[in-house]
Enzyme design. Structure first.
Site, short mmCIF file in Angstrom:
data_model
loop_
_atom_site.label_atom_id
_atom_site.label_comp_id
_atom_site.label_asym_id
_atom_site.label_seq_id
_atom_site.Cartn_x
_atom_site.Cartn_y
_atom_site.Cartn_z
N PHE A 13 -17.14 -8.87 -9.75
CA PHE A 13 -17.10 -9.69 -8.54
C PHE A 13 -18.21 -10.73 -8.50
O PHE A 13 -18.82 -10.98 -7.47
CB PHE A 13 -17.19 -8.77 -7.29
CG PHE A 13 -15.86 -8.65 -6.62
CD1 PHE A 13 -14.84 -7.95 -7.23
CD2 PHE A 13 -15.62 -9.25 -5.39
CE1 PHE A 13 -13.59 -7.86 -6.65
CE2 PHE A 13 -14.38 -9.17 -4.79
CZ PHE A 13 -13.36 -8.47 -5.42
N LEU A 14 -18.46 -11.34 -9.66
CA LEU A 14 -19.49 -12.37 -9.73
C LEU A 14 -18.92 -13.70 -10.20
O LEU A 14 -19.67 -14.57 -10.61
CB LEU A 14 -20.63 -11.94 -10.67
CG LEU A 14 -21.64 -10.91 -10.15
CD1 LEU A 14 -22.74 -10.67 -11.16
CD2 LEU A 14 -22.25 -11.36 -8.82
N ARG B 228 -6.66 -2.93 -5.46
CA ARG B 228 -6.60 -4.39 -5.59
C ARG B 228 -5.19 -4.77 -5.99
O ARG B 228 -4.60 -4.12 -6.86
CB ARG B 228 -7.55 -4.89 -6.68
CG ARG B 228 -8.99 -4.88 -6.31
CD ARG B 228 -9.85 -5.00 -7.52
NE ARG B 228 -9.54 -3.94 -8.48
CZ ARG B 228 -9.98 -3.90 -9.74
NH1 ARG B 228 -10.70 -4.88 -10.22
NH2 ARG B 228 -9.67 -2.90 -10.53
N GLU B 229 -4.66 -5.81 -5.38
CA GLU B 229 -3.35 -6.29 -5.82
C GLU B 229 -3.45 -6.69 -7.28
O GLU B 229 -4.45 -7.24 -7.71
CB GLU B 229 -2.91 -7.49 -4.98
CG GLU B 229 -2.50 -7.08 -3.60
CD GLU B 229 -1.86 -8.21 -2.82
OE1 GLU B 229 -1.23 -9.08 -3.43
OE2 GLU B 229 -2.02 -8.19 -1.59
N CYS C 121 -6.59 -9.25 2.45
CA CYS C 121 -7.55 -8.24 2.94
C CYS C 121 -8.92 -8.79 3.30
O CYS C 121 -9.38 -8.60 4.42
CB CYS C 121 -7.70 -7.15 1.89
SG CYS C 121 -6.12 -6.46 1.40
N GLY D 161 -9.89 -15.12 -0.95
CA GLY D 161 -8.78 -15.06 0.00
C GLY D 161 -7.99 -13.78 -0.19
O GLY D 161 -8.53 -12.76 -0.60
N VAL E 261 0.84 -1.22 0.00
CA VAL E 261 0.00 0.00 0.00
C VAL E 261 0.87 1.26 0.00
O VAL E 261 0.66 2.19 -0.78
CB VAL E 261 -0.95 0.01 1.23
CG1 VAL E 261 -1.68 1.33 1.33
CG2 VAL E 261 -1.93 -1.13 1.14
N THR F 229 -6.02 -0.35 6.94
CA THR F 229 -7.39 -0.70 7.35
C THR F 229 -7.38 -0.88 8.86
O THR F 229 -6.71 -1.77 9.38
CB THR F 229 -7.82 -2.01 6.67
OG1 THR F 229 -7.65 -1.83 5.27
CG2 THR F 229 -9.26 -2.34 6.98
N GLY G 29 -15.37 -19.20 -7.48
CA GLY G 29 -13.99 -19.68 -7.40
C GLY G 29 -13.84 -20.67 -6.28
O GLY G 29 -14.85 -21.17 -5.74
C1 UGA Z 1 -9.43 -6.31 -1.94
C2 UGA Z 1 -10.46 -5.29 -2.45
O1 UGA Z 1 -10.97 -5.72 -3.72
C3 UGA Z 1 -9.81 -3.91 -2.61
O2 UGA Z 1 -10.79 -2.95 -2.99
C4 UGA Z 1 -9.20 -3.50 -1.26
O3 UGA Z 1 -8.55 -2.24 -1.35
C5 UGA Z 1 -8.18 -4.54 -0.85
O4 UGA Z 1 -8.84 -5.81 -0.74
C6 UGA Z 1 -7.61 -4.12 0.48
O5 UGA Z 1 -8.36 -4.07 1.46
O6 UGA Z 1 -6.43 -3.72 0.53
P1 UGA Z 1 -7.46 -7.74 -3.08
O7 UGA Z 1 -7.21 -8.34 -1.73
O8 UGA Z 1 -6.29 -7.28 -3.88
O9 UGA Z 1 -8.44 -6.45 -2.96
O10 UGA Z 1 -8.22 -8.86 -3.91
P2 UGA Z 1 -9.57 -8.95 -4.74
O11 UGA Z 1 -9.35 -8.62 -6.15
O12 UGA Z 1 -10.65 -8.24 -4.02
O13 UGA Z 1 -9.82 -10.53 -4.64
C7 UGA Z 1 -10.11 -11.14 -3.39
C8 UGA Z 1 -10.42 -12.60 -3.56
O14 UGA Z 1 -11.68 -12.76 -4.21
C9 UGA Z 1 -9.40 -13.37 -4.40
O15 UGA Z 1 -9.17 -14.63 -3.82
C10 UGA Z 1 -10.09 -13.49 -5.75
O16 UGA Z 1 -9.65 -14.58 -6.51
C11 UGA Z 1 -11.53 -13.65 -5.32
N1 UGA Z 1 -12.51 -13.27 -6.38
C12 UGA Z 1 -12.60 -11.98 -6.81
C13 UGA Z 1 -13.36 -14.24 -6.89
O17 UGA Z 1 -13.31 -15.42 -6.48
N2 UGA Z 1 -14.26 -13.89 -7.85
C14 UGA Z 1 -14.37 -12.61 -8.31
O18 UGA Z 1 -15.26 -12.36 -9.18
C15 UGA Z 1 -13.52 -11.64 -7.80
#
Ligand code: UGA
Length: 437
Positions: A247-248, A152-153, A258, A255, A14, A124, A251
């Site tokens: 985000f639909l 998002r990472e 965050c 994980g 971050v 956070t 998976g």
């Molecule tokens: C998440 C949030 O999306 C960010 O907005 C936030 O800033 C960040 O946490 C944080 O608090 O720092 P991130 O941890 O990088 O971001 O990951 P995401 O892209 O949110 O994915 C999270 C998990 O959900 C992953 O395991 C991903 O594979 C899964 N996912 C995401 C799904 O299974 N399906 C989807 O459609 C999207």
């Protein structure tokens, strides 16, 4: 635009993104970290994390003299107008956020902060932390602002420079406006509020995303039971603008560093406040169920028992585009498979070799062909696009049984079927022709 002198304390994922992006907006930024080696590498333009666009921004900032890296918070704050706290707030005992890094920085810098500067919390942190930080600093002339990040990472730079919104909270309006002005060039909608509300926004957002994912994973399971196809279902609901397409994707469970941390932390404070947030608890339980369900799918695909079965894993990181293994559902599924006696080998484009924290029962290779060799099943756990382009014909010759459990619905099932693979996805309808009218 005002150019500000900014200190960023903590040059992790971050902090580094924040520092490099703020420098790219024209501000003069000094990033601090406790890790001397990391500071030396960053000063030489070497970025230790996989984040698209970040190395370029760091290089540009260094070359323009707008970005600097120093060891220790004290060295960074001397003439700062705005000090960002970007230190880790990991999951502590019982799931609560561990604030010791925030507290340590406050103790280190409280006497060194220039008069009238603003301290901004980007980590956070539980609601009330801005107030607590102000108390720890003991500096009535220094306002503490909450400005949560939503990066998002894997797309952190893009998210920073094209945000959906900026949220800034402070009980002193002028300090909040000063922080909001740092982002003026981005032209994003800006929510100015009090500190507690800004802190709450971050938890409310991440927990909502977690809930949305658990919901879609449950819908995927229902689709399997009723012969529906989750891809059509999510497309069908996603066009509703109140729901949205993002985000639909089902998976193997959600994980990363965050979502799990923040859901646990919010549940922890709810418990302390005697508030039963059963909706959020159910999202977490659904996630655990989803991971076990993936194991059941693999078990089923290899004939009912995993003991002694060679299972090849494609993908180990928590999502594609990152090398981050923290709280990766792929590793949770791997550990569950290993617990049932599976013999595991894994490949991930972002993880070239075994690294600490990975389950001991998993052999990591940099060659996807080795993953296939003798495998009783292949399991896609991360949605790396390159898996679609593997030579599936060659893999078919190497495996012991031609079955793939695709927990990300990533692969082109037709391509794989042509070389003899059976593909078992998540929430997918078994292939059958649709009636046309
Ligand atoms: C998440 C949030 O999306 C960010 O907005 C936030 O800033 C960040 O946490 C944080 O608090 O720092 P991130 O941890 O990088 O971001 O990951 P995401 O892209 O949110 O994915 C999270 C998990 O959900 C992953 O395991 C991903 O594979 C899964 N996912 C995401 C799904 O299974 N399906 C989807 O459609 C999207």
């Amino acid at each position: 635009m005002f150019v500000r002198r900014i200190a960023v304390i903590g040059s992790g994922y971050v902090g580094l993104t924040t520092g490099a992006c703020l420098a790219s907006l024209g501000h003069r930024v000094v990033c601090a970290d406790v890790d001397e080696r990391k500071v030396a590498r960053l000063s030489g333009g070497e970025v230790p994390i996989l984040e698209p666009g970040l190395p370029d921004l760091v290089a540009q900032g260094l070359a323009a003299g707008r970005l600097k890296f120093v060891v220790g918070a004290a060295a960074a704050v001397a003439d700062a107008e705005v000090v960002f706290l970007c230190v880790p707030t990991p999951m502590g005992a019982g799931g609560a956020a561990d604030l010791s890094a925030v507290e340590a920085v406050a103790a280190e810098v409280h006497a060194l902060l220039p008069a009238g500067c603003v301290v901004v919390n980007k980590s956070t942190v539980p609601v009330g932390t801005a107030a607590r930080t102000a108390q720890l600093l003991g500096r009535p002339d220094v306002a503490v602002v909450s400005n949560p990040e939503f990066l998002r990472e894997g797309s952190a730079v893009e998210d920073f420079l094209n945000p959906d919104r900026i949220v800034v909270g402070c009980d002193a309006q002028d300090a909040a406006e000063r922080v909001a002005a740092l982002y003026a060039r981005l032209g994003a909608p800006t929510v100015l509020t009090d500190a507690a509300s800004a802190e709450m926004v971050k938890y409310a957002a991440n927990c909502f995303l977690a809930m949305k994912l658990s919901y879609v994973n449950a819908i995927a399971e229902l689709c399997e039971r009723f012969g529906a196809d989750v891809l059509d279902v999510t497309e069908g609901i996603g066009y509703d603008r109140r729901i949205g397409q993002a985000f639909l994707q089902p998976g193997p469970g959600w994980g990363g560093s965050c979502l799990p941390k923040d859901t646990h932390a919010l549940l922890q404070v709810c418990a302390a406040a005697d508030f039963d947030f059963s909706l959020l608890q159910a999202s977490l339980d659904t996630n655990t169920h989803q991971q076990h369900r993936m194991v059941a799918k693999v078990r089923d695909a290899v004939g009912g028992s995993l003991a002694g079965q060679r299972i090849g894993l494609l993908g180990l990181t928590f999502k594609a585009g990152t090398d981050d293994l923290r709280d990766s559902p792929a590793l949770t599924v791997a550990a569950l498979l290993a617990a049932e006696g599976a013999d595991l080998i894994g490949y991930d484009p972002g993880v070239p070799a075994a690294v600490p924290g990975m389950t001991d029962d998993l052999q990591v290779t940099d060659d996807p062909l080795k993953v296939a060799s003798g495998a009783a099943a292949l399991v896609v756990l991360t949605e790396w696009p390159e898996f679609r382009l593997l030579d599936w014909g060659q893999l078919a010759e190497l495996v012991q049984r031609r079955v793939v459990i695709d927990t990300r619905n990533l692969l082109d099932a037709d391509v794989l079927r042509r070389v003899g693979f059976e593909v078992r996805g998540i929430g997918r309808r078994a292939t059958r022709a649709l009636t046309t009218f």
